[in-house]
Design a protein around this motif. Sequence first.
Motif, PDB file in Angstrom:
ATOM      1  N   LEU A 133       0.696  -1.107  -0.033  1.00 55.49           N
ATOM      2  CA  LEU A 133       0.065  -0.117   0.169  1.00 55.49           C
ATOM      3  C   LEU A 133       0.935   1.468  -0.180  1.00 55.49           C
ATOM      4  O   LEU A 133       1.886   0.960   0.434  1.00 55.49           O
ATOM      5  CB  LEU A 133      -0.820   0.146   1.050  1.00 55.49           C
ATOM      6  N   VAL A 134       0.343   2.431  -0.611  1.00 56.52           N
ATOM      7  CA  VAL A 134       1.183   3.625  -0.510  1.00 56.52           C
ATOM      8  C   VAL A 134       0.595   4.208   0.769  1.00 56.52           C
ATOM      9  O   VAL A 134      -0.436   4.419   1.062  1.00 56.52           O
ATOM     10  CB  VAL A 134       0.812   4.493  -1.723  1.00 56.52           C
ATOM     11  N   HIS A 135       1.671   4.707   1.418  1.00 58.15           N
ATOM     12  CA  HIS A 135       1.703   5.229   2.799  1.00 58.15           C
ATOM     13  C   HIS A 135       1.430   6.927   2.586  1.00 58.15           C
ATOM     14  O   HIS A 135       2.367   7.523   2.511  1.00 58.15           O
ATOM     15  CB  HIS A 135       2.647   4.973   3.628  1.00 58.15           C
ATOM     16  N   SER A 136       0.103   7.179   2.345  1.00 57.07           N
ATOM     17  CA  SER A 136      -0.225   8.560   2.012  1.00 57.07           C
ATOM     18  C   SER A 136       0.466   9.587   3.026  1.00 57.07           C
ATOM     19  O   SER A 136       0.235   9.224   4.287  1.00 57.07           O
ATOM     20  CB  SER A 136      -1.518   8.723   1.659  1.00 57.07           C
ATOM     21  N   ASP A 137       0.724  10.881   2.514  1.00 59.30           N
ATOM     22  CA  ASP A 137       1.060  11.936   3.590  1.00 59.30           C
ATOM     23  C   ASP A 137      -0.324  12.820   3.623  1.00 59.30           C
ATOM     24  O   ASP A 137      -0.192  13.759   4.565  1.00 59.30           O
ATOM     25  CB  ASP A 137       2.107  12.669   3.245  1.00 59.30           C
ATOM     26  N   ARG A 163       1.786  -9.111  -4.972  1.00 58.68           N
ATOM     27  CA  ARG A 163       0.698  -9.970  -5.393  1.00 58.68           C
ATOM     28  C   ARG A 163      -0.318  -9.000  -5.865  1.00 58.68           C
ATOM     29  O   ARG A 163      -1.333  -9.124  -6.621  1.00 58.68           O
ATOM     30  CB  ARG A 163       0.073 -10.730  -4.453  1.00 58.68           C
ATOM     31  N   ALA A 164      -0.558  -7.725  -5.068  1.00 59.11           N
ATOM     32  CA  ALA A 164      -1.580  -6.761  -5.332  1.00 59.11           C
ATOM     33  C   ALA A 164      -1.010  -5.498  -4.592  1.00 59.11           C
ATOM     34  O   ALA A 164      -0.151  -5.428  -3.889  1.00 59.11           O
ATOM     35  CB  ALA A 164      -2.835  -7.169  -4.482  1.00 59.11           C
ATOM     36  N   PHE A 165      -1.801  -4.331  -5.161  1.00 57.02           N
ATOM     37  CA  PHE A 165      -1.288  -2.912  -4.399  1.00 57.02           C
ATOM     38  C   PHE A 165      -2.457  -2.055  -4.306  1.00 57.02           C
ATOM     39  O   PHE A 165      -3.670  -2.434  -4.846  1.00 57.02           O
ATOM     40  CB  PHE A 165      -0.415  -2.484  -5.504  1.00 57.02           C
ATOM     41  N   GLY A 166      -2.251  -1.061  -3.255  1.00 59.41           N
ATOM     42  CA  GLY A 166      -3.445  -0.279  -3.138  1.00 59.41           C
ATOM     43  C   GLY A 166      -2.968   1.075  -2.472  1.00 59.41           C
ATOM     44  O   GLY A 166      -1.691   1.220  -2.421  1.00 59.41           O
ATOM     45  N   ALA A 178      -8.011   5.673  -5.782  1.00 63.77           N
ATOM     46  CA  ALA A 178      -6.909   4.443  -5.376  1.00 63.77           C
ATOM     47  C   ALA A 178      -7.770   3.184  -5.915  1.00 63.77           C
ATOM     48  O   ALA A 178      -6.944   2.178  -6.535  1.00 63.77           O
ATOM     49  CB  ALA A 178      -6.623   4.500  -3.945  1.00 63.77           C
ATOM     50  N   LEU A 179      -9.207   3.055  -5.706  1.00 64.93           N
ATOM     51  CA  LEU A 179      -9.610   1.796  -5.950  1.00 64.93           C
ATOM     52  C   LEU A 179      -9.873   1.572  -7.620  1.00 64.93           C
ATOM     53  O   LEU A 179     -10.002   0.599  -8.050  1.00 64.93           O
ATOM     54  CB  LEU A 179     -10.782   1.653  -5.089  1.00 64.93           C
ATOM     55  N   ALA A 185      -7.864  -0.300  -0.776  1.00 68.06           N
ATOM     56  CA  ALA A 185      -8.038   0.946  -0.141  1.00 68.06           C
ATOM     57  C   ALA A 185      -7.837   0.484   1.309  1.00 68.06           C
ATOM     58  O   ALA A 185      -8.792  -0.171   1.757  1.00 68.06           O
ATOM     59  CB  ALA A 185      -8.772   1.940  -0.183  1.00 68.06           C
ATOM     60  N   MET A 186      -6.855   1.101   1.990  1.00 68.28           N
ATOM     61  CA  MET A 186      -7.060   1.131   3.649  1.00 68.28           C
ATOM     62  C   MET A 186      -7.342   2.322   4.179  1.00 68.28           C
ATOM     63  O   MET A 186      -6.808   3.649   3.808  1.00 68.28           O
ATOM     64  CB  MET A 186      -5.560   0.777   4.270  1.00 68.28           C
ATOM     65  N   ILE A 187      -8.581   2.529   4.891  1.00 72.44           N
ATOM     66  CA  ILE A 187      -9.352   3.564   5.380  1.00 72.44           C
ATOM     67  C   ILE A 187      -9.237   3.483   6.878  1.00 72.44           C
ATOM     68  O   ILE A 187      -9.445   2.666   7.595  1.00 72.44           O
ATOM     69  CB  ILE A 187     -10.753   3.566   4.653  1.00 72.44           C
ATOM     70  N   THR A 188      -9.845   4.760   7.255  1.00 73.85           N
ATOM     71  CA  THR A 188     -10.259   4.935   8.719  1.00 73.85           C
ATOM     72  C   THR A 188     -11.699   4.806   8.917  1.00 73.85           C
ATOM     73  O   THR A 188     -12.365   5.464   8.191  1.00 73.85           O
ATOM     74  CB  THR A 188      -9.646   6.314   9.219  1.00 73.85           C
TER      75      THR A 188
END
Length: 270
Positions: A133-137, A163-166, A178-179, A185-188
């Motif tokens: 995953l991209v660690h966004s700022d 294998r996968a990215f997001g 992103a999706l 997507a990793m979300i709060t």
Amino acid sequence: MSQPTLHDLHRPLGSTGLLVSPLGLGTVKLGRDQGVKYPNGFQIPDDRQARQLLQLTRDLGINLIDTAPAYGRSEERLGPLLRGQRQEWVIVSKVGEEFEAGQSRHDFSAAHTRFSVERSLQRLETDFIDLVLVHSDGNDLAILEHSDVYQTLEALKREGKIRAFGFSGKTVEGGLKALEQGDCAMITYNLNEQGEKPVIDYAARHGKAILVKKALASGHACLAPGIDPVRASFELLFAQPGVASAIVGTINPLHLAHNVATVAGVIRQN
């Protein structure tokens, strides 16, 4: 009464072909104790404690483990700790954020993305990472539209290194974008913050994956007397069909077992 586990509750991570437990173990606390936002202080576990925690995690039916270069020594500790168990785990790592000398800095260039993944492969002692995953700022759209990080991850996926990215972002617009092009997507999403729900809904409609960070509001959730905040948090999450798994970063074995029992109860009830 025997301790409930998640062994028979693994579910698809979107369309990636990966099956994950509905709870994942976050490993910030294995590698970093500076600049972290937890309500209580903690000590980084030594190797014996870390090994016991990972063994318990497996015994409880959790197969998803979340790490990042920005988590201090987390990746380089996990490599030896997970030796001989690679097939048992779905490993998530990140690119884009570095944490050095108590400071975070971000780099979303193609060269740094590739360097970061190669370094993670080495540290984790593996030939591939299941999900990067991209660690966004926080500048989600700018990263996705004006840097080469996603194209580089796509190339690394074609090469079989991931294998996968997001994307682990902070905005609805970023999550949706992103999706469109990525797998996850990793979300709060928790009792206090539900603004990113449109991203969950999009994922459910398009067969994409959602991982939830801060599911327990990093330990800050408070509710009316007599209501278990952990149970209420997981009921909120797992009522959403788009959610694959929630990442919880505990190093306390009792908390881990309680979280697993609660999630097992909530999912079986749904």
